[in-house]
Design an enzyme around this catalytic site. Structure first.
Site, mmCIF file in Angstrom:
data_model
loop_
_atom_site.group_PDB
_atom_site.id
_atom_site.type_symbol
_atom_site.label_atom_id
_atom_site.label_comp_id
_atom_site.label_asym_id
_atom_site.label_seq_id
_atom_site.Cartn_x
_atom_site.Cartn_y
_atom_site.Cartn_z
ATOM 1 N N LYS A 36 0.840 -1.193 0.000
ATOM 2 C CA LYS A 36 0.000 0.000 0.000
ATOM 3 C C LYS A 36 0.880 1.250 0.000
ATOM 4 O O LYS A 36 1.777 1.375 0.829
ATOM 5 C CB LYS A 36 -0.920 0.030 1.217
ATOM 6 C CG LYS A 36 -1.850 1.248 1.250
ATOM 7 C CD LYS A 36 -2.769 1.220 2.465
ATOM 8 C CE LYS A 36 -2.130 1.803 3.704
ATOM 9 N NZ LYS A 36 -2.008 3.289 3.644
ATOM 10 N N ASP A 63 -3.470 4.454 -1.823
ATOM 11 C CA ASP A 63 -4.436 4.917 -0.822
ATOM 12 C C ASP A 63 -4.314 6.429 -0.636
ATOM 13 O O ASP A 63 -3.742 6.910 0.342
ATOM 14 C CB ASP A 63 -4.178 4.178 0.494
ATOM 15 C CG ASP A 63 -5.222 4.468 1.548
ATOM 16 O OD1 ASP A 63 -6.335 4.901 1.186
ATOM 17 O OD2 ASP A 63 -4.933 4.264 2.747
ATOM 18 N N LEU A 64 -4.886 7.179 -1.578
ATOM 19 C CA LEU A 64 -4.786 8.641 -1.538
ATOM 20 C C LEU A 64 -6.038 9.304 -0.979
ATOM 21 O O LEU A 64 -6.047 10.516 -0.759
ATOM 22 C CB LEU A 64 -4.486 9.190 -2.938
ATOM 23 C CG LEU A 64 -3.173 8.717 -3.567
ATOM 24 C CD1 LEU A 64 -2.937 9.444 -4.888
ATOM 25 C CD2 LEU A 64 -1.996 8.924 -2.623
ATOM 26 N N LYS A 65 -7.108 8.551 -0.792
ATOM 27 C CA LYS A 65 -8.333 9.057 -0.165
ATOM 28 C C LYS A 65 -8.801 10.369 -0.808
ATOM 29 O O LYS A 65 -9.039 11.372 -0.132
ATOM 30 C CB LYS A 65 -8.122 9.248 1.341
ATOM 31 C CG LYS A 65 -7.788 7.962 2.091
ATOM 32 C CD LYS A 65 -7.623 8.223 3.583
ATOM 33 C CE LYS A 65 -7.421 6.930 4.366
ATOM 34 N NZ LYS A 65 -6.126 6.297 4.093
ATOM 35 N N HIS A 67 -10.869 13.329 -2.160
ATOM 36 C CA HIS A 67 -12.129 13.901 -1.669
ATOM 37 C C HIS A 67 -12.170 15.367 -2.076
ATOM 38 O O HIS A 67 -11.511 16.209 -1.475
ATOM 39 C CB HIS A 67 -12.201 13.759 -0.143
ATOM 40 C CG HIS A 67 -13.545 14.081 0.427
ATOM 41 N ND1 HIS A 67 -13.800 14.041 1.775
ATOM 42 C CD2 HIS A 67 -14.711 14.436 -0.153
ATOM 43 C CE1 HIS A 67 -15.068 14.362 2.005
ATOM 44 N NE2 HIS A 67 -15.637 14.613 0.848
ATOM 45 N N ASP A 68 -12.964 15.658 -3.089
ATOM 46 C CA ASP A 68 -13.061 17.023 -3.598
ATOM 47 C C ASP A 68 -14.315 17.099 -4.460
ATOM 48 O O ASP A 68 -15.108 16.157 -4.502
ATOM 49 C CB ASP A 68 -11.799 17.379 -4.401
ATOM 50 C CG ASP A 68 -11.442 18.859 -4.325
ATOM 51 O OD1 ASP A 68 -12.354 19.690 -4.522
ATOM 52 O OD2 ASP A 68 -10.271 19.185 -4.078
ATOM 53 N N ILE A 69 -14.487 18.197 -5.166
ATOM 54 C CA ILE A 69 -15.633 18.289 -6.055
ATOM 55 C C ILE A 69 -15.470 17.252 -7.180
ATOM 56 O O ILE A 69 -14.346 16.857 -7.502
ATOM 57 C CB ILE A 69 -15.782 19.711 -6.627
ATOM 58 C CG1 ILE A 69 -14.551 20.102 -7.456
ATOM 59 C CG2 ILE A 69 -16.025 20.721 -5.506
ATOM 60 C CD1 ILE A 69 -14.722 21.417 -8.194
ATOM 61 N N ASN A 71 -15.466 17.175 -10.434
ATOM 62 C CA ASN A 71 -14.579 17.446 -11.560
ATOM 63 C C ASN A 71 -13.111 17.297 -11.177
ATOM 64 O O ASN A 71 -12.308 16.745 -11.939
ATOM 65 C CB ASN A 71 -14.831 18.859 -12.102
ATOM 66 C CG ASN A 71 -14.098 19.111 -13.401
ATOM 67 O OD1 ASN A 71 -14.283 18.397 -14.381
ATOM 68 N ND2 ASN A 71 -13.239 20.119 -13.415
ATOM 69 N N THR A 72 -12.756 17.776 -9.991
ATOM 70 C CA THR A 72 -11.361 17.679 -9.555
ATOM 71 C C THR A 72 -10.954 16.237 -9.335
ATOM 72 O O THR A 72 -9.858 15.811 -9.742
ATOM 73 C CB THR A 72 -11.158 18.482 -8.261
ATOM 74 O OG1 THR A 72 -11.428 19.862 -8.516
ATOM 75 C CG2 THR A 72 -9.735 18.339 -7.732
ATOM 76 N N THR A 125 -10.850 4.214 10.469
ATOM 77 C CA THR A 125 -10.751 3.324 11.631
ATOM 78 C C THR A 125 -10.193 4.020 12.865
ATOM 79 O O THR A 125 -10.187 3.445 13.950
ATOM 80 C CB THR A 125 -9.884 2.086 11.313
ATOM 81 O OG1 THR A 125 -8.621 2.512 10.799
ATOM 82 C CG2 THR A 125 -10.575 1.197 10.287
ATOM 83 N N ARG A 187 -4.349 -5.734 13.776
ATOM 84 C CA ARG A 187 -3.226 -5.889 14.685
ATOM 85 C C ARG A 187 -3.092 -7.350 15.097
ATOM 86 O O ARG A 187 -4.067 -7.951 15.562
ATOM 87 C CB ARG A 187 -3.416 -5.020 15.934
ATOM 88 C CG ARG A 187 -3.334 -3.516 15.676
ATOM 89 C CD ARG A 187 -1.929 -3.113 15.288
ATOM 90 N NE ARG A 187 -1.788 -1.677 15.051
ATOM 91 C CZ ARG A 187 -1.876 -1.101 13.874
ATOM 92 N NH1 ARG A 187 -2.147 -1.834 12.807
ATOM 93 N NH2 ARG A 187 -1.706 0.201 13.741
ATOM 94 N N GLN A 196 -5.265 3.356 16.174
ATOM 95 C CA GLN A 196 -6.466 2.745 15.627
ATOM 96 C C GLN A 196 -7.477 2.499 16.739
ATOM 97 O O GLN A 196 -7.136 1.976 17.798
ATOM 98 C CB GLN A 196 -6.121 1.400 14.943
ATOM 99 C CG GLN A 196 -5.120 1.517 13.808
ATOM 100 C CD GLN A 196 -5.723 2.142 12.560
ATOM 101 O OE1 GLN A 196 -6.897 2.474 12.524
ATOM 102 N NE2 GLN A 196 -4.907 2.315 11.543
ATOM 103 N N ARG A 217 2.616 -1.061 10.632
ATOM 104 C CA ARG A 217 3.723 -1.040 11.578
ATOM 105 C C ARG A 217 4.125 -2.400 12.141
ATOM 106 O O ARG A 217 5.330 -2.636 12.330
ATOM 107 C CB ARG A 217 3.404 -0.045 12.695
ATOM 108 C CG ARG A 217 3.516 1.400 12.231
ATOM 109 C CD ARG A 217 2.881 2.397 13.172
ATOM 110 N NE ARG A 217 1.424 2.427 13.024
ATOM 111 C CZ ARG A 217 0.655 3.371 13.542
ATOM 112 N NH1 ARG A 217 1.179 4.363 14.229
ATOM 113 N NH2 ARG A 217 -0.651 3.346 13.348
#
Length: 234
Positions: A36, A63-65, A67-69, A71-72, A125, A187, A196, A217
């Site tokens: 990841k 995993d960039l998550k 979250h925007d409008i 179009n972006t 999480t 874990r 977490q 980790r």
């Protein structure tokens, strides 16, 4: 070593150094696990690290998550569609148009039949029931919020969602056998939960219905990451 189980492990290379990430990856090479690439590593190494990891034979979870409008996000998906990643995360809370347009963009922009697939972030999480209500002002119970966001994401065409393994059983029942359930906050028995809030052991997560588990980790900070991976299921 159980290679079949290892194929369901995504090792989070959450480091801020490209060389260190590649050193860890080299130790895990050939084990069957995914890797990841999150915001920390991506911020310093960009799409090149994805290409390098693919050349080493890994499947890559980016995993960039996002979250925007709409179009972006869809324009960003178009840029990332052929960087080599297998999966990319976007936030379900961005809404249906953002997700649906991004899914269509990924399909249109991918140059291979097995192109980039999108999965949605439900509830992080690190959040628990109290923080969800008191800090974020969400009226639904945590599990209800996860299920609602997953339902929305599935209707928008996402390949799966990211959620705590504690919600996996209900998600599997709701979304069916083919919907991907990726569960961080894993874990090994006896290890610290760190930041977490909602965790399970690897075996508990798989038994609950997880498609893939994300472990960082406990593997990447181990003296021998390959050995830590091999003993993950003990």
């Amino acid at each position: 070593m159980n290679s079949e189980l290892n194929e369901r492990v995504m090792v989070a290379l959450d480091v801020d150094d490209r060389k260190k990430a590649l050193e860890i990856a080299k130790q895990l090479q050939g084990s069957g696990c995914w890797v990841k690439v999150g915001l920390e590593l991506y911020s310093i190494a960009g799409t090149e690290i994805v290409r390098e990891l693919k050349q080493m034979g890994f499947r890559v979870f980016l995993d960039l998550k996002l979250h925007d409008i709409p179009n972006t996000v869809k324009r960003t998906v178009a840029v990332l569609a052929n960087c080599g990643a297998d999966l990319l995360t976007i936030h379900c809370s961005g809404g249906y148009p953002m997700m649906a347009e991004s899914v269509e963009t990924a399909k249109a922009a991918s140059t291979s039949e097995n192109g980039l697939k999108l999965v949605g972030i439900t509830v992080l999480t690190s959040l628990d029931e109290e923080r969800l209500h008191n800090e974020l002002g969400v009226g639904r119970d945590l599990k209800e919020q996860v299920l609602k966001l997953a339902e929305l994401g599935q209707s928008a065409g996402l390949a799966g969602v990211v959620a705590s393994a504690q919600e996996a059983r209900e998600l599997r029942a709701q979304c069916g056998p083919d919907f991907l359930l990726i569960t961080p906050g894993i874990r090994p028995a006896g290890s610290e939960t760190q930041d977490q809030a909602r965790t399970l052991t690897p075996r508990e997560a798989i038994e609950a219905g997880s498609s893939y588990i994300v472990v960082g980790r406990p593997i990447t900070r181990a003296e021998n990451p390959r050995e830590a991976l091999e003993h993950l299921w003990d």
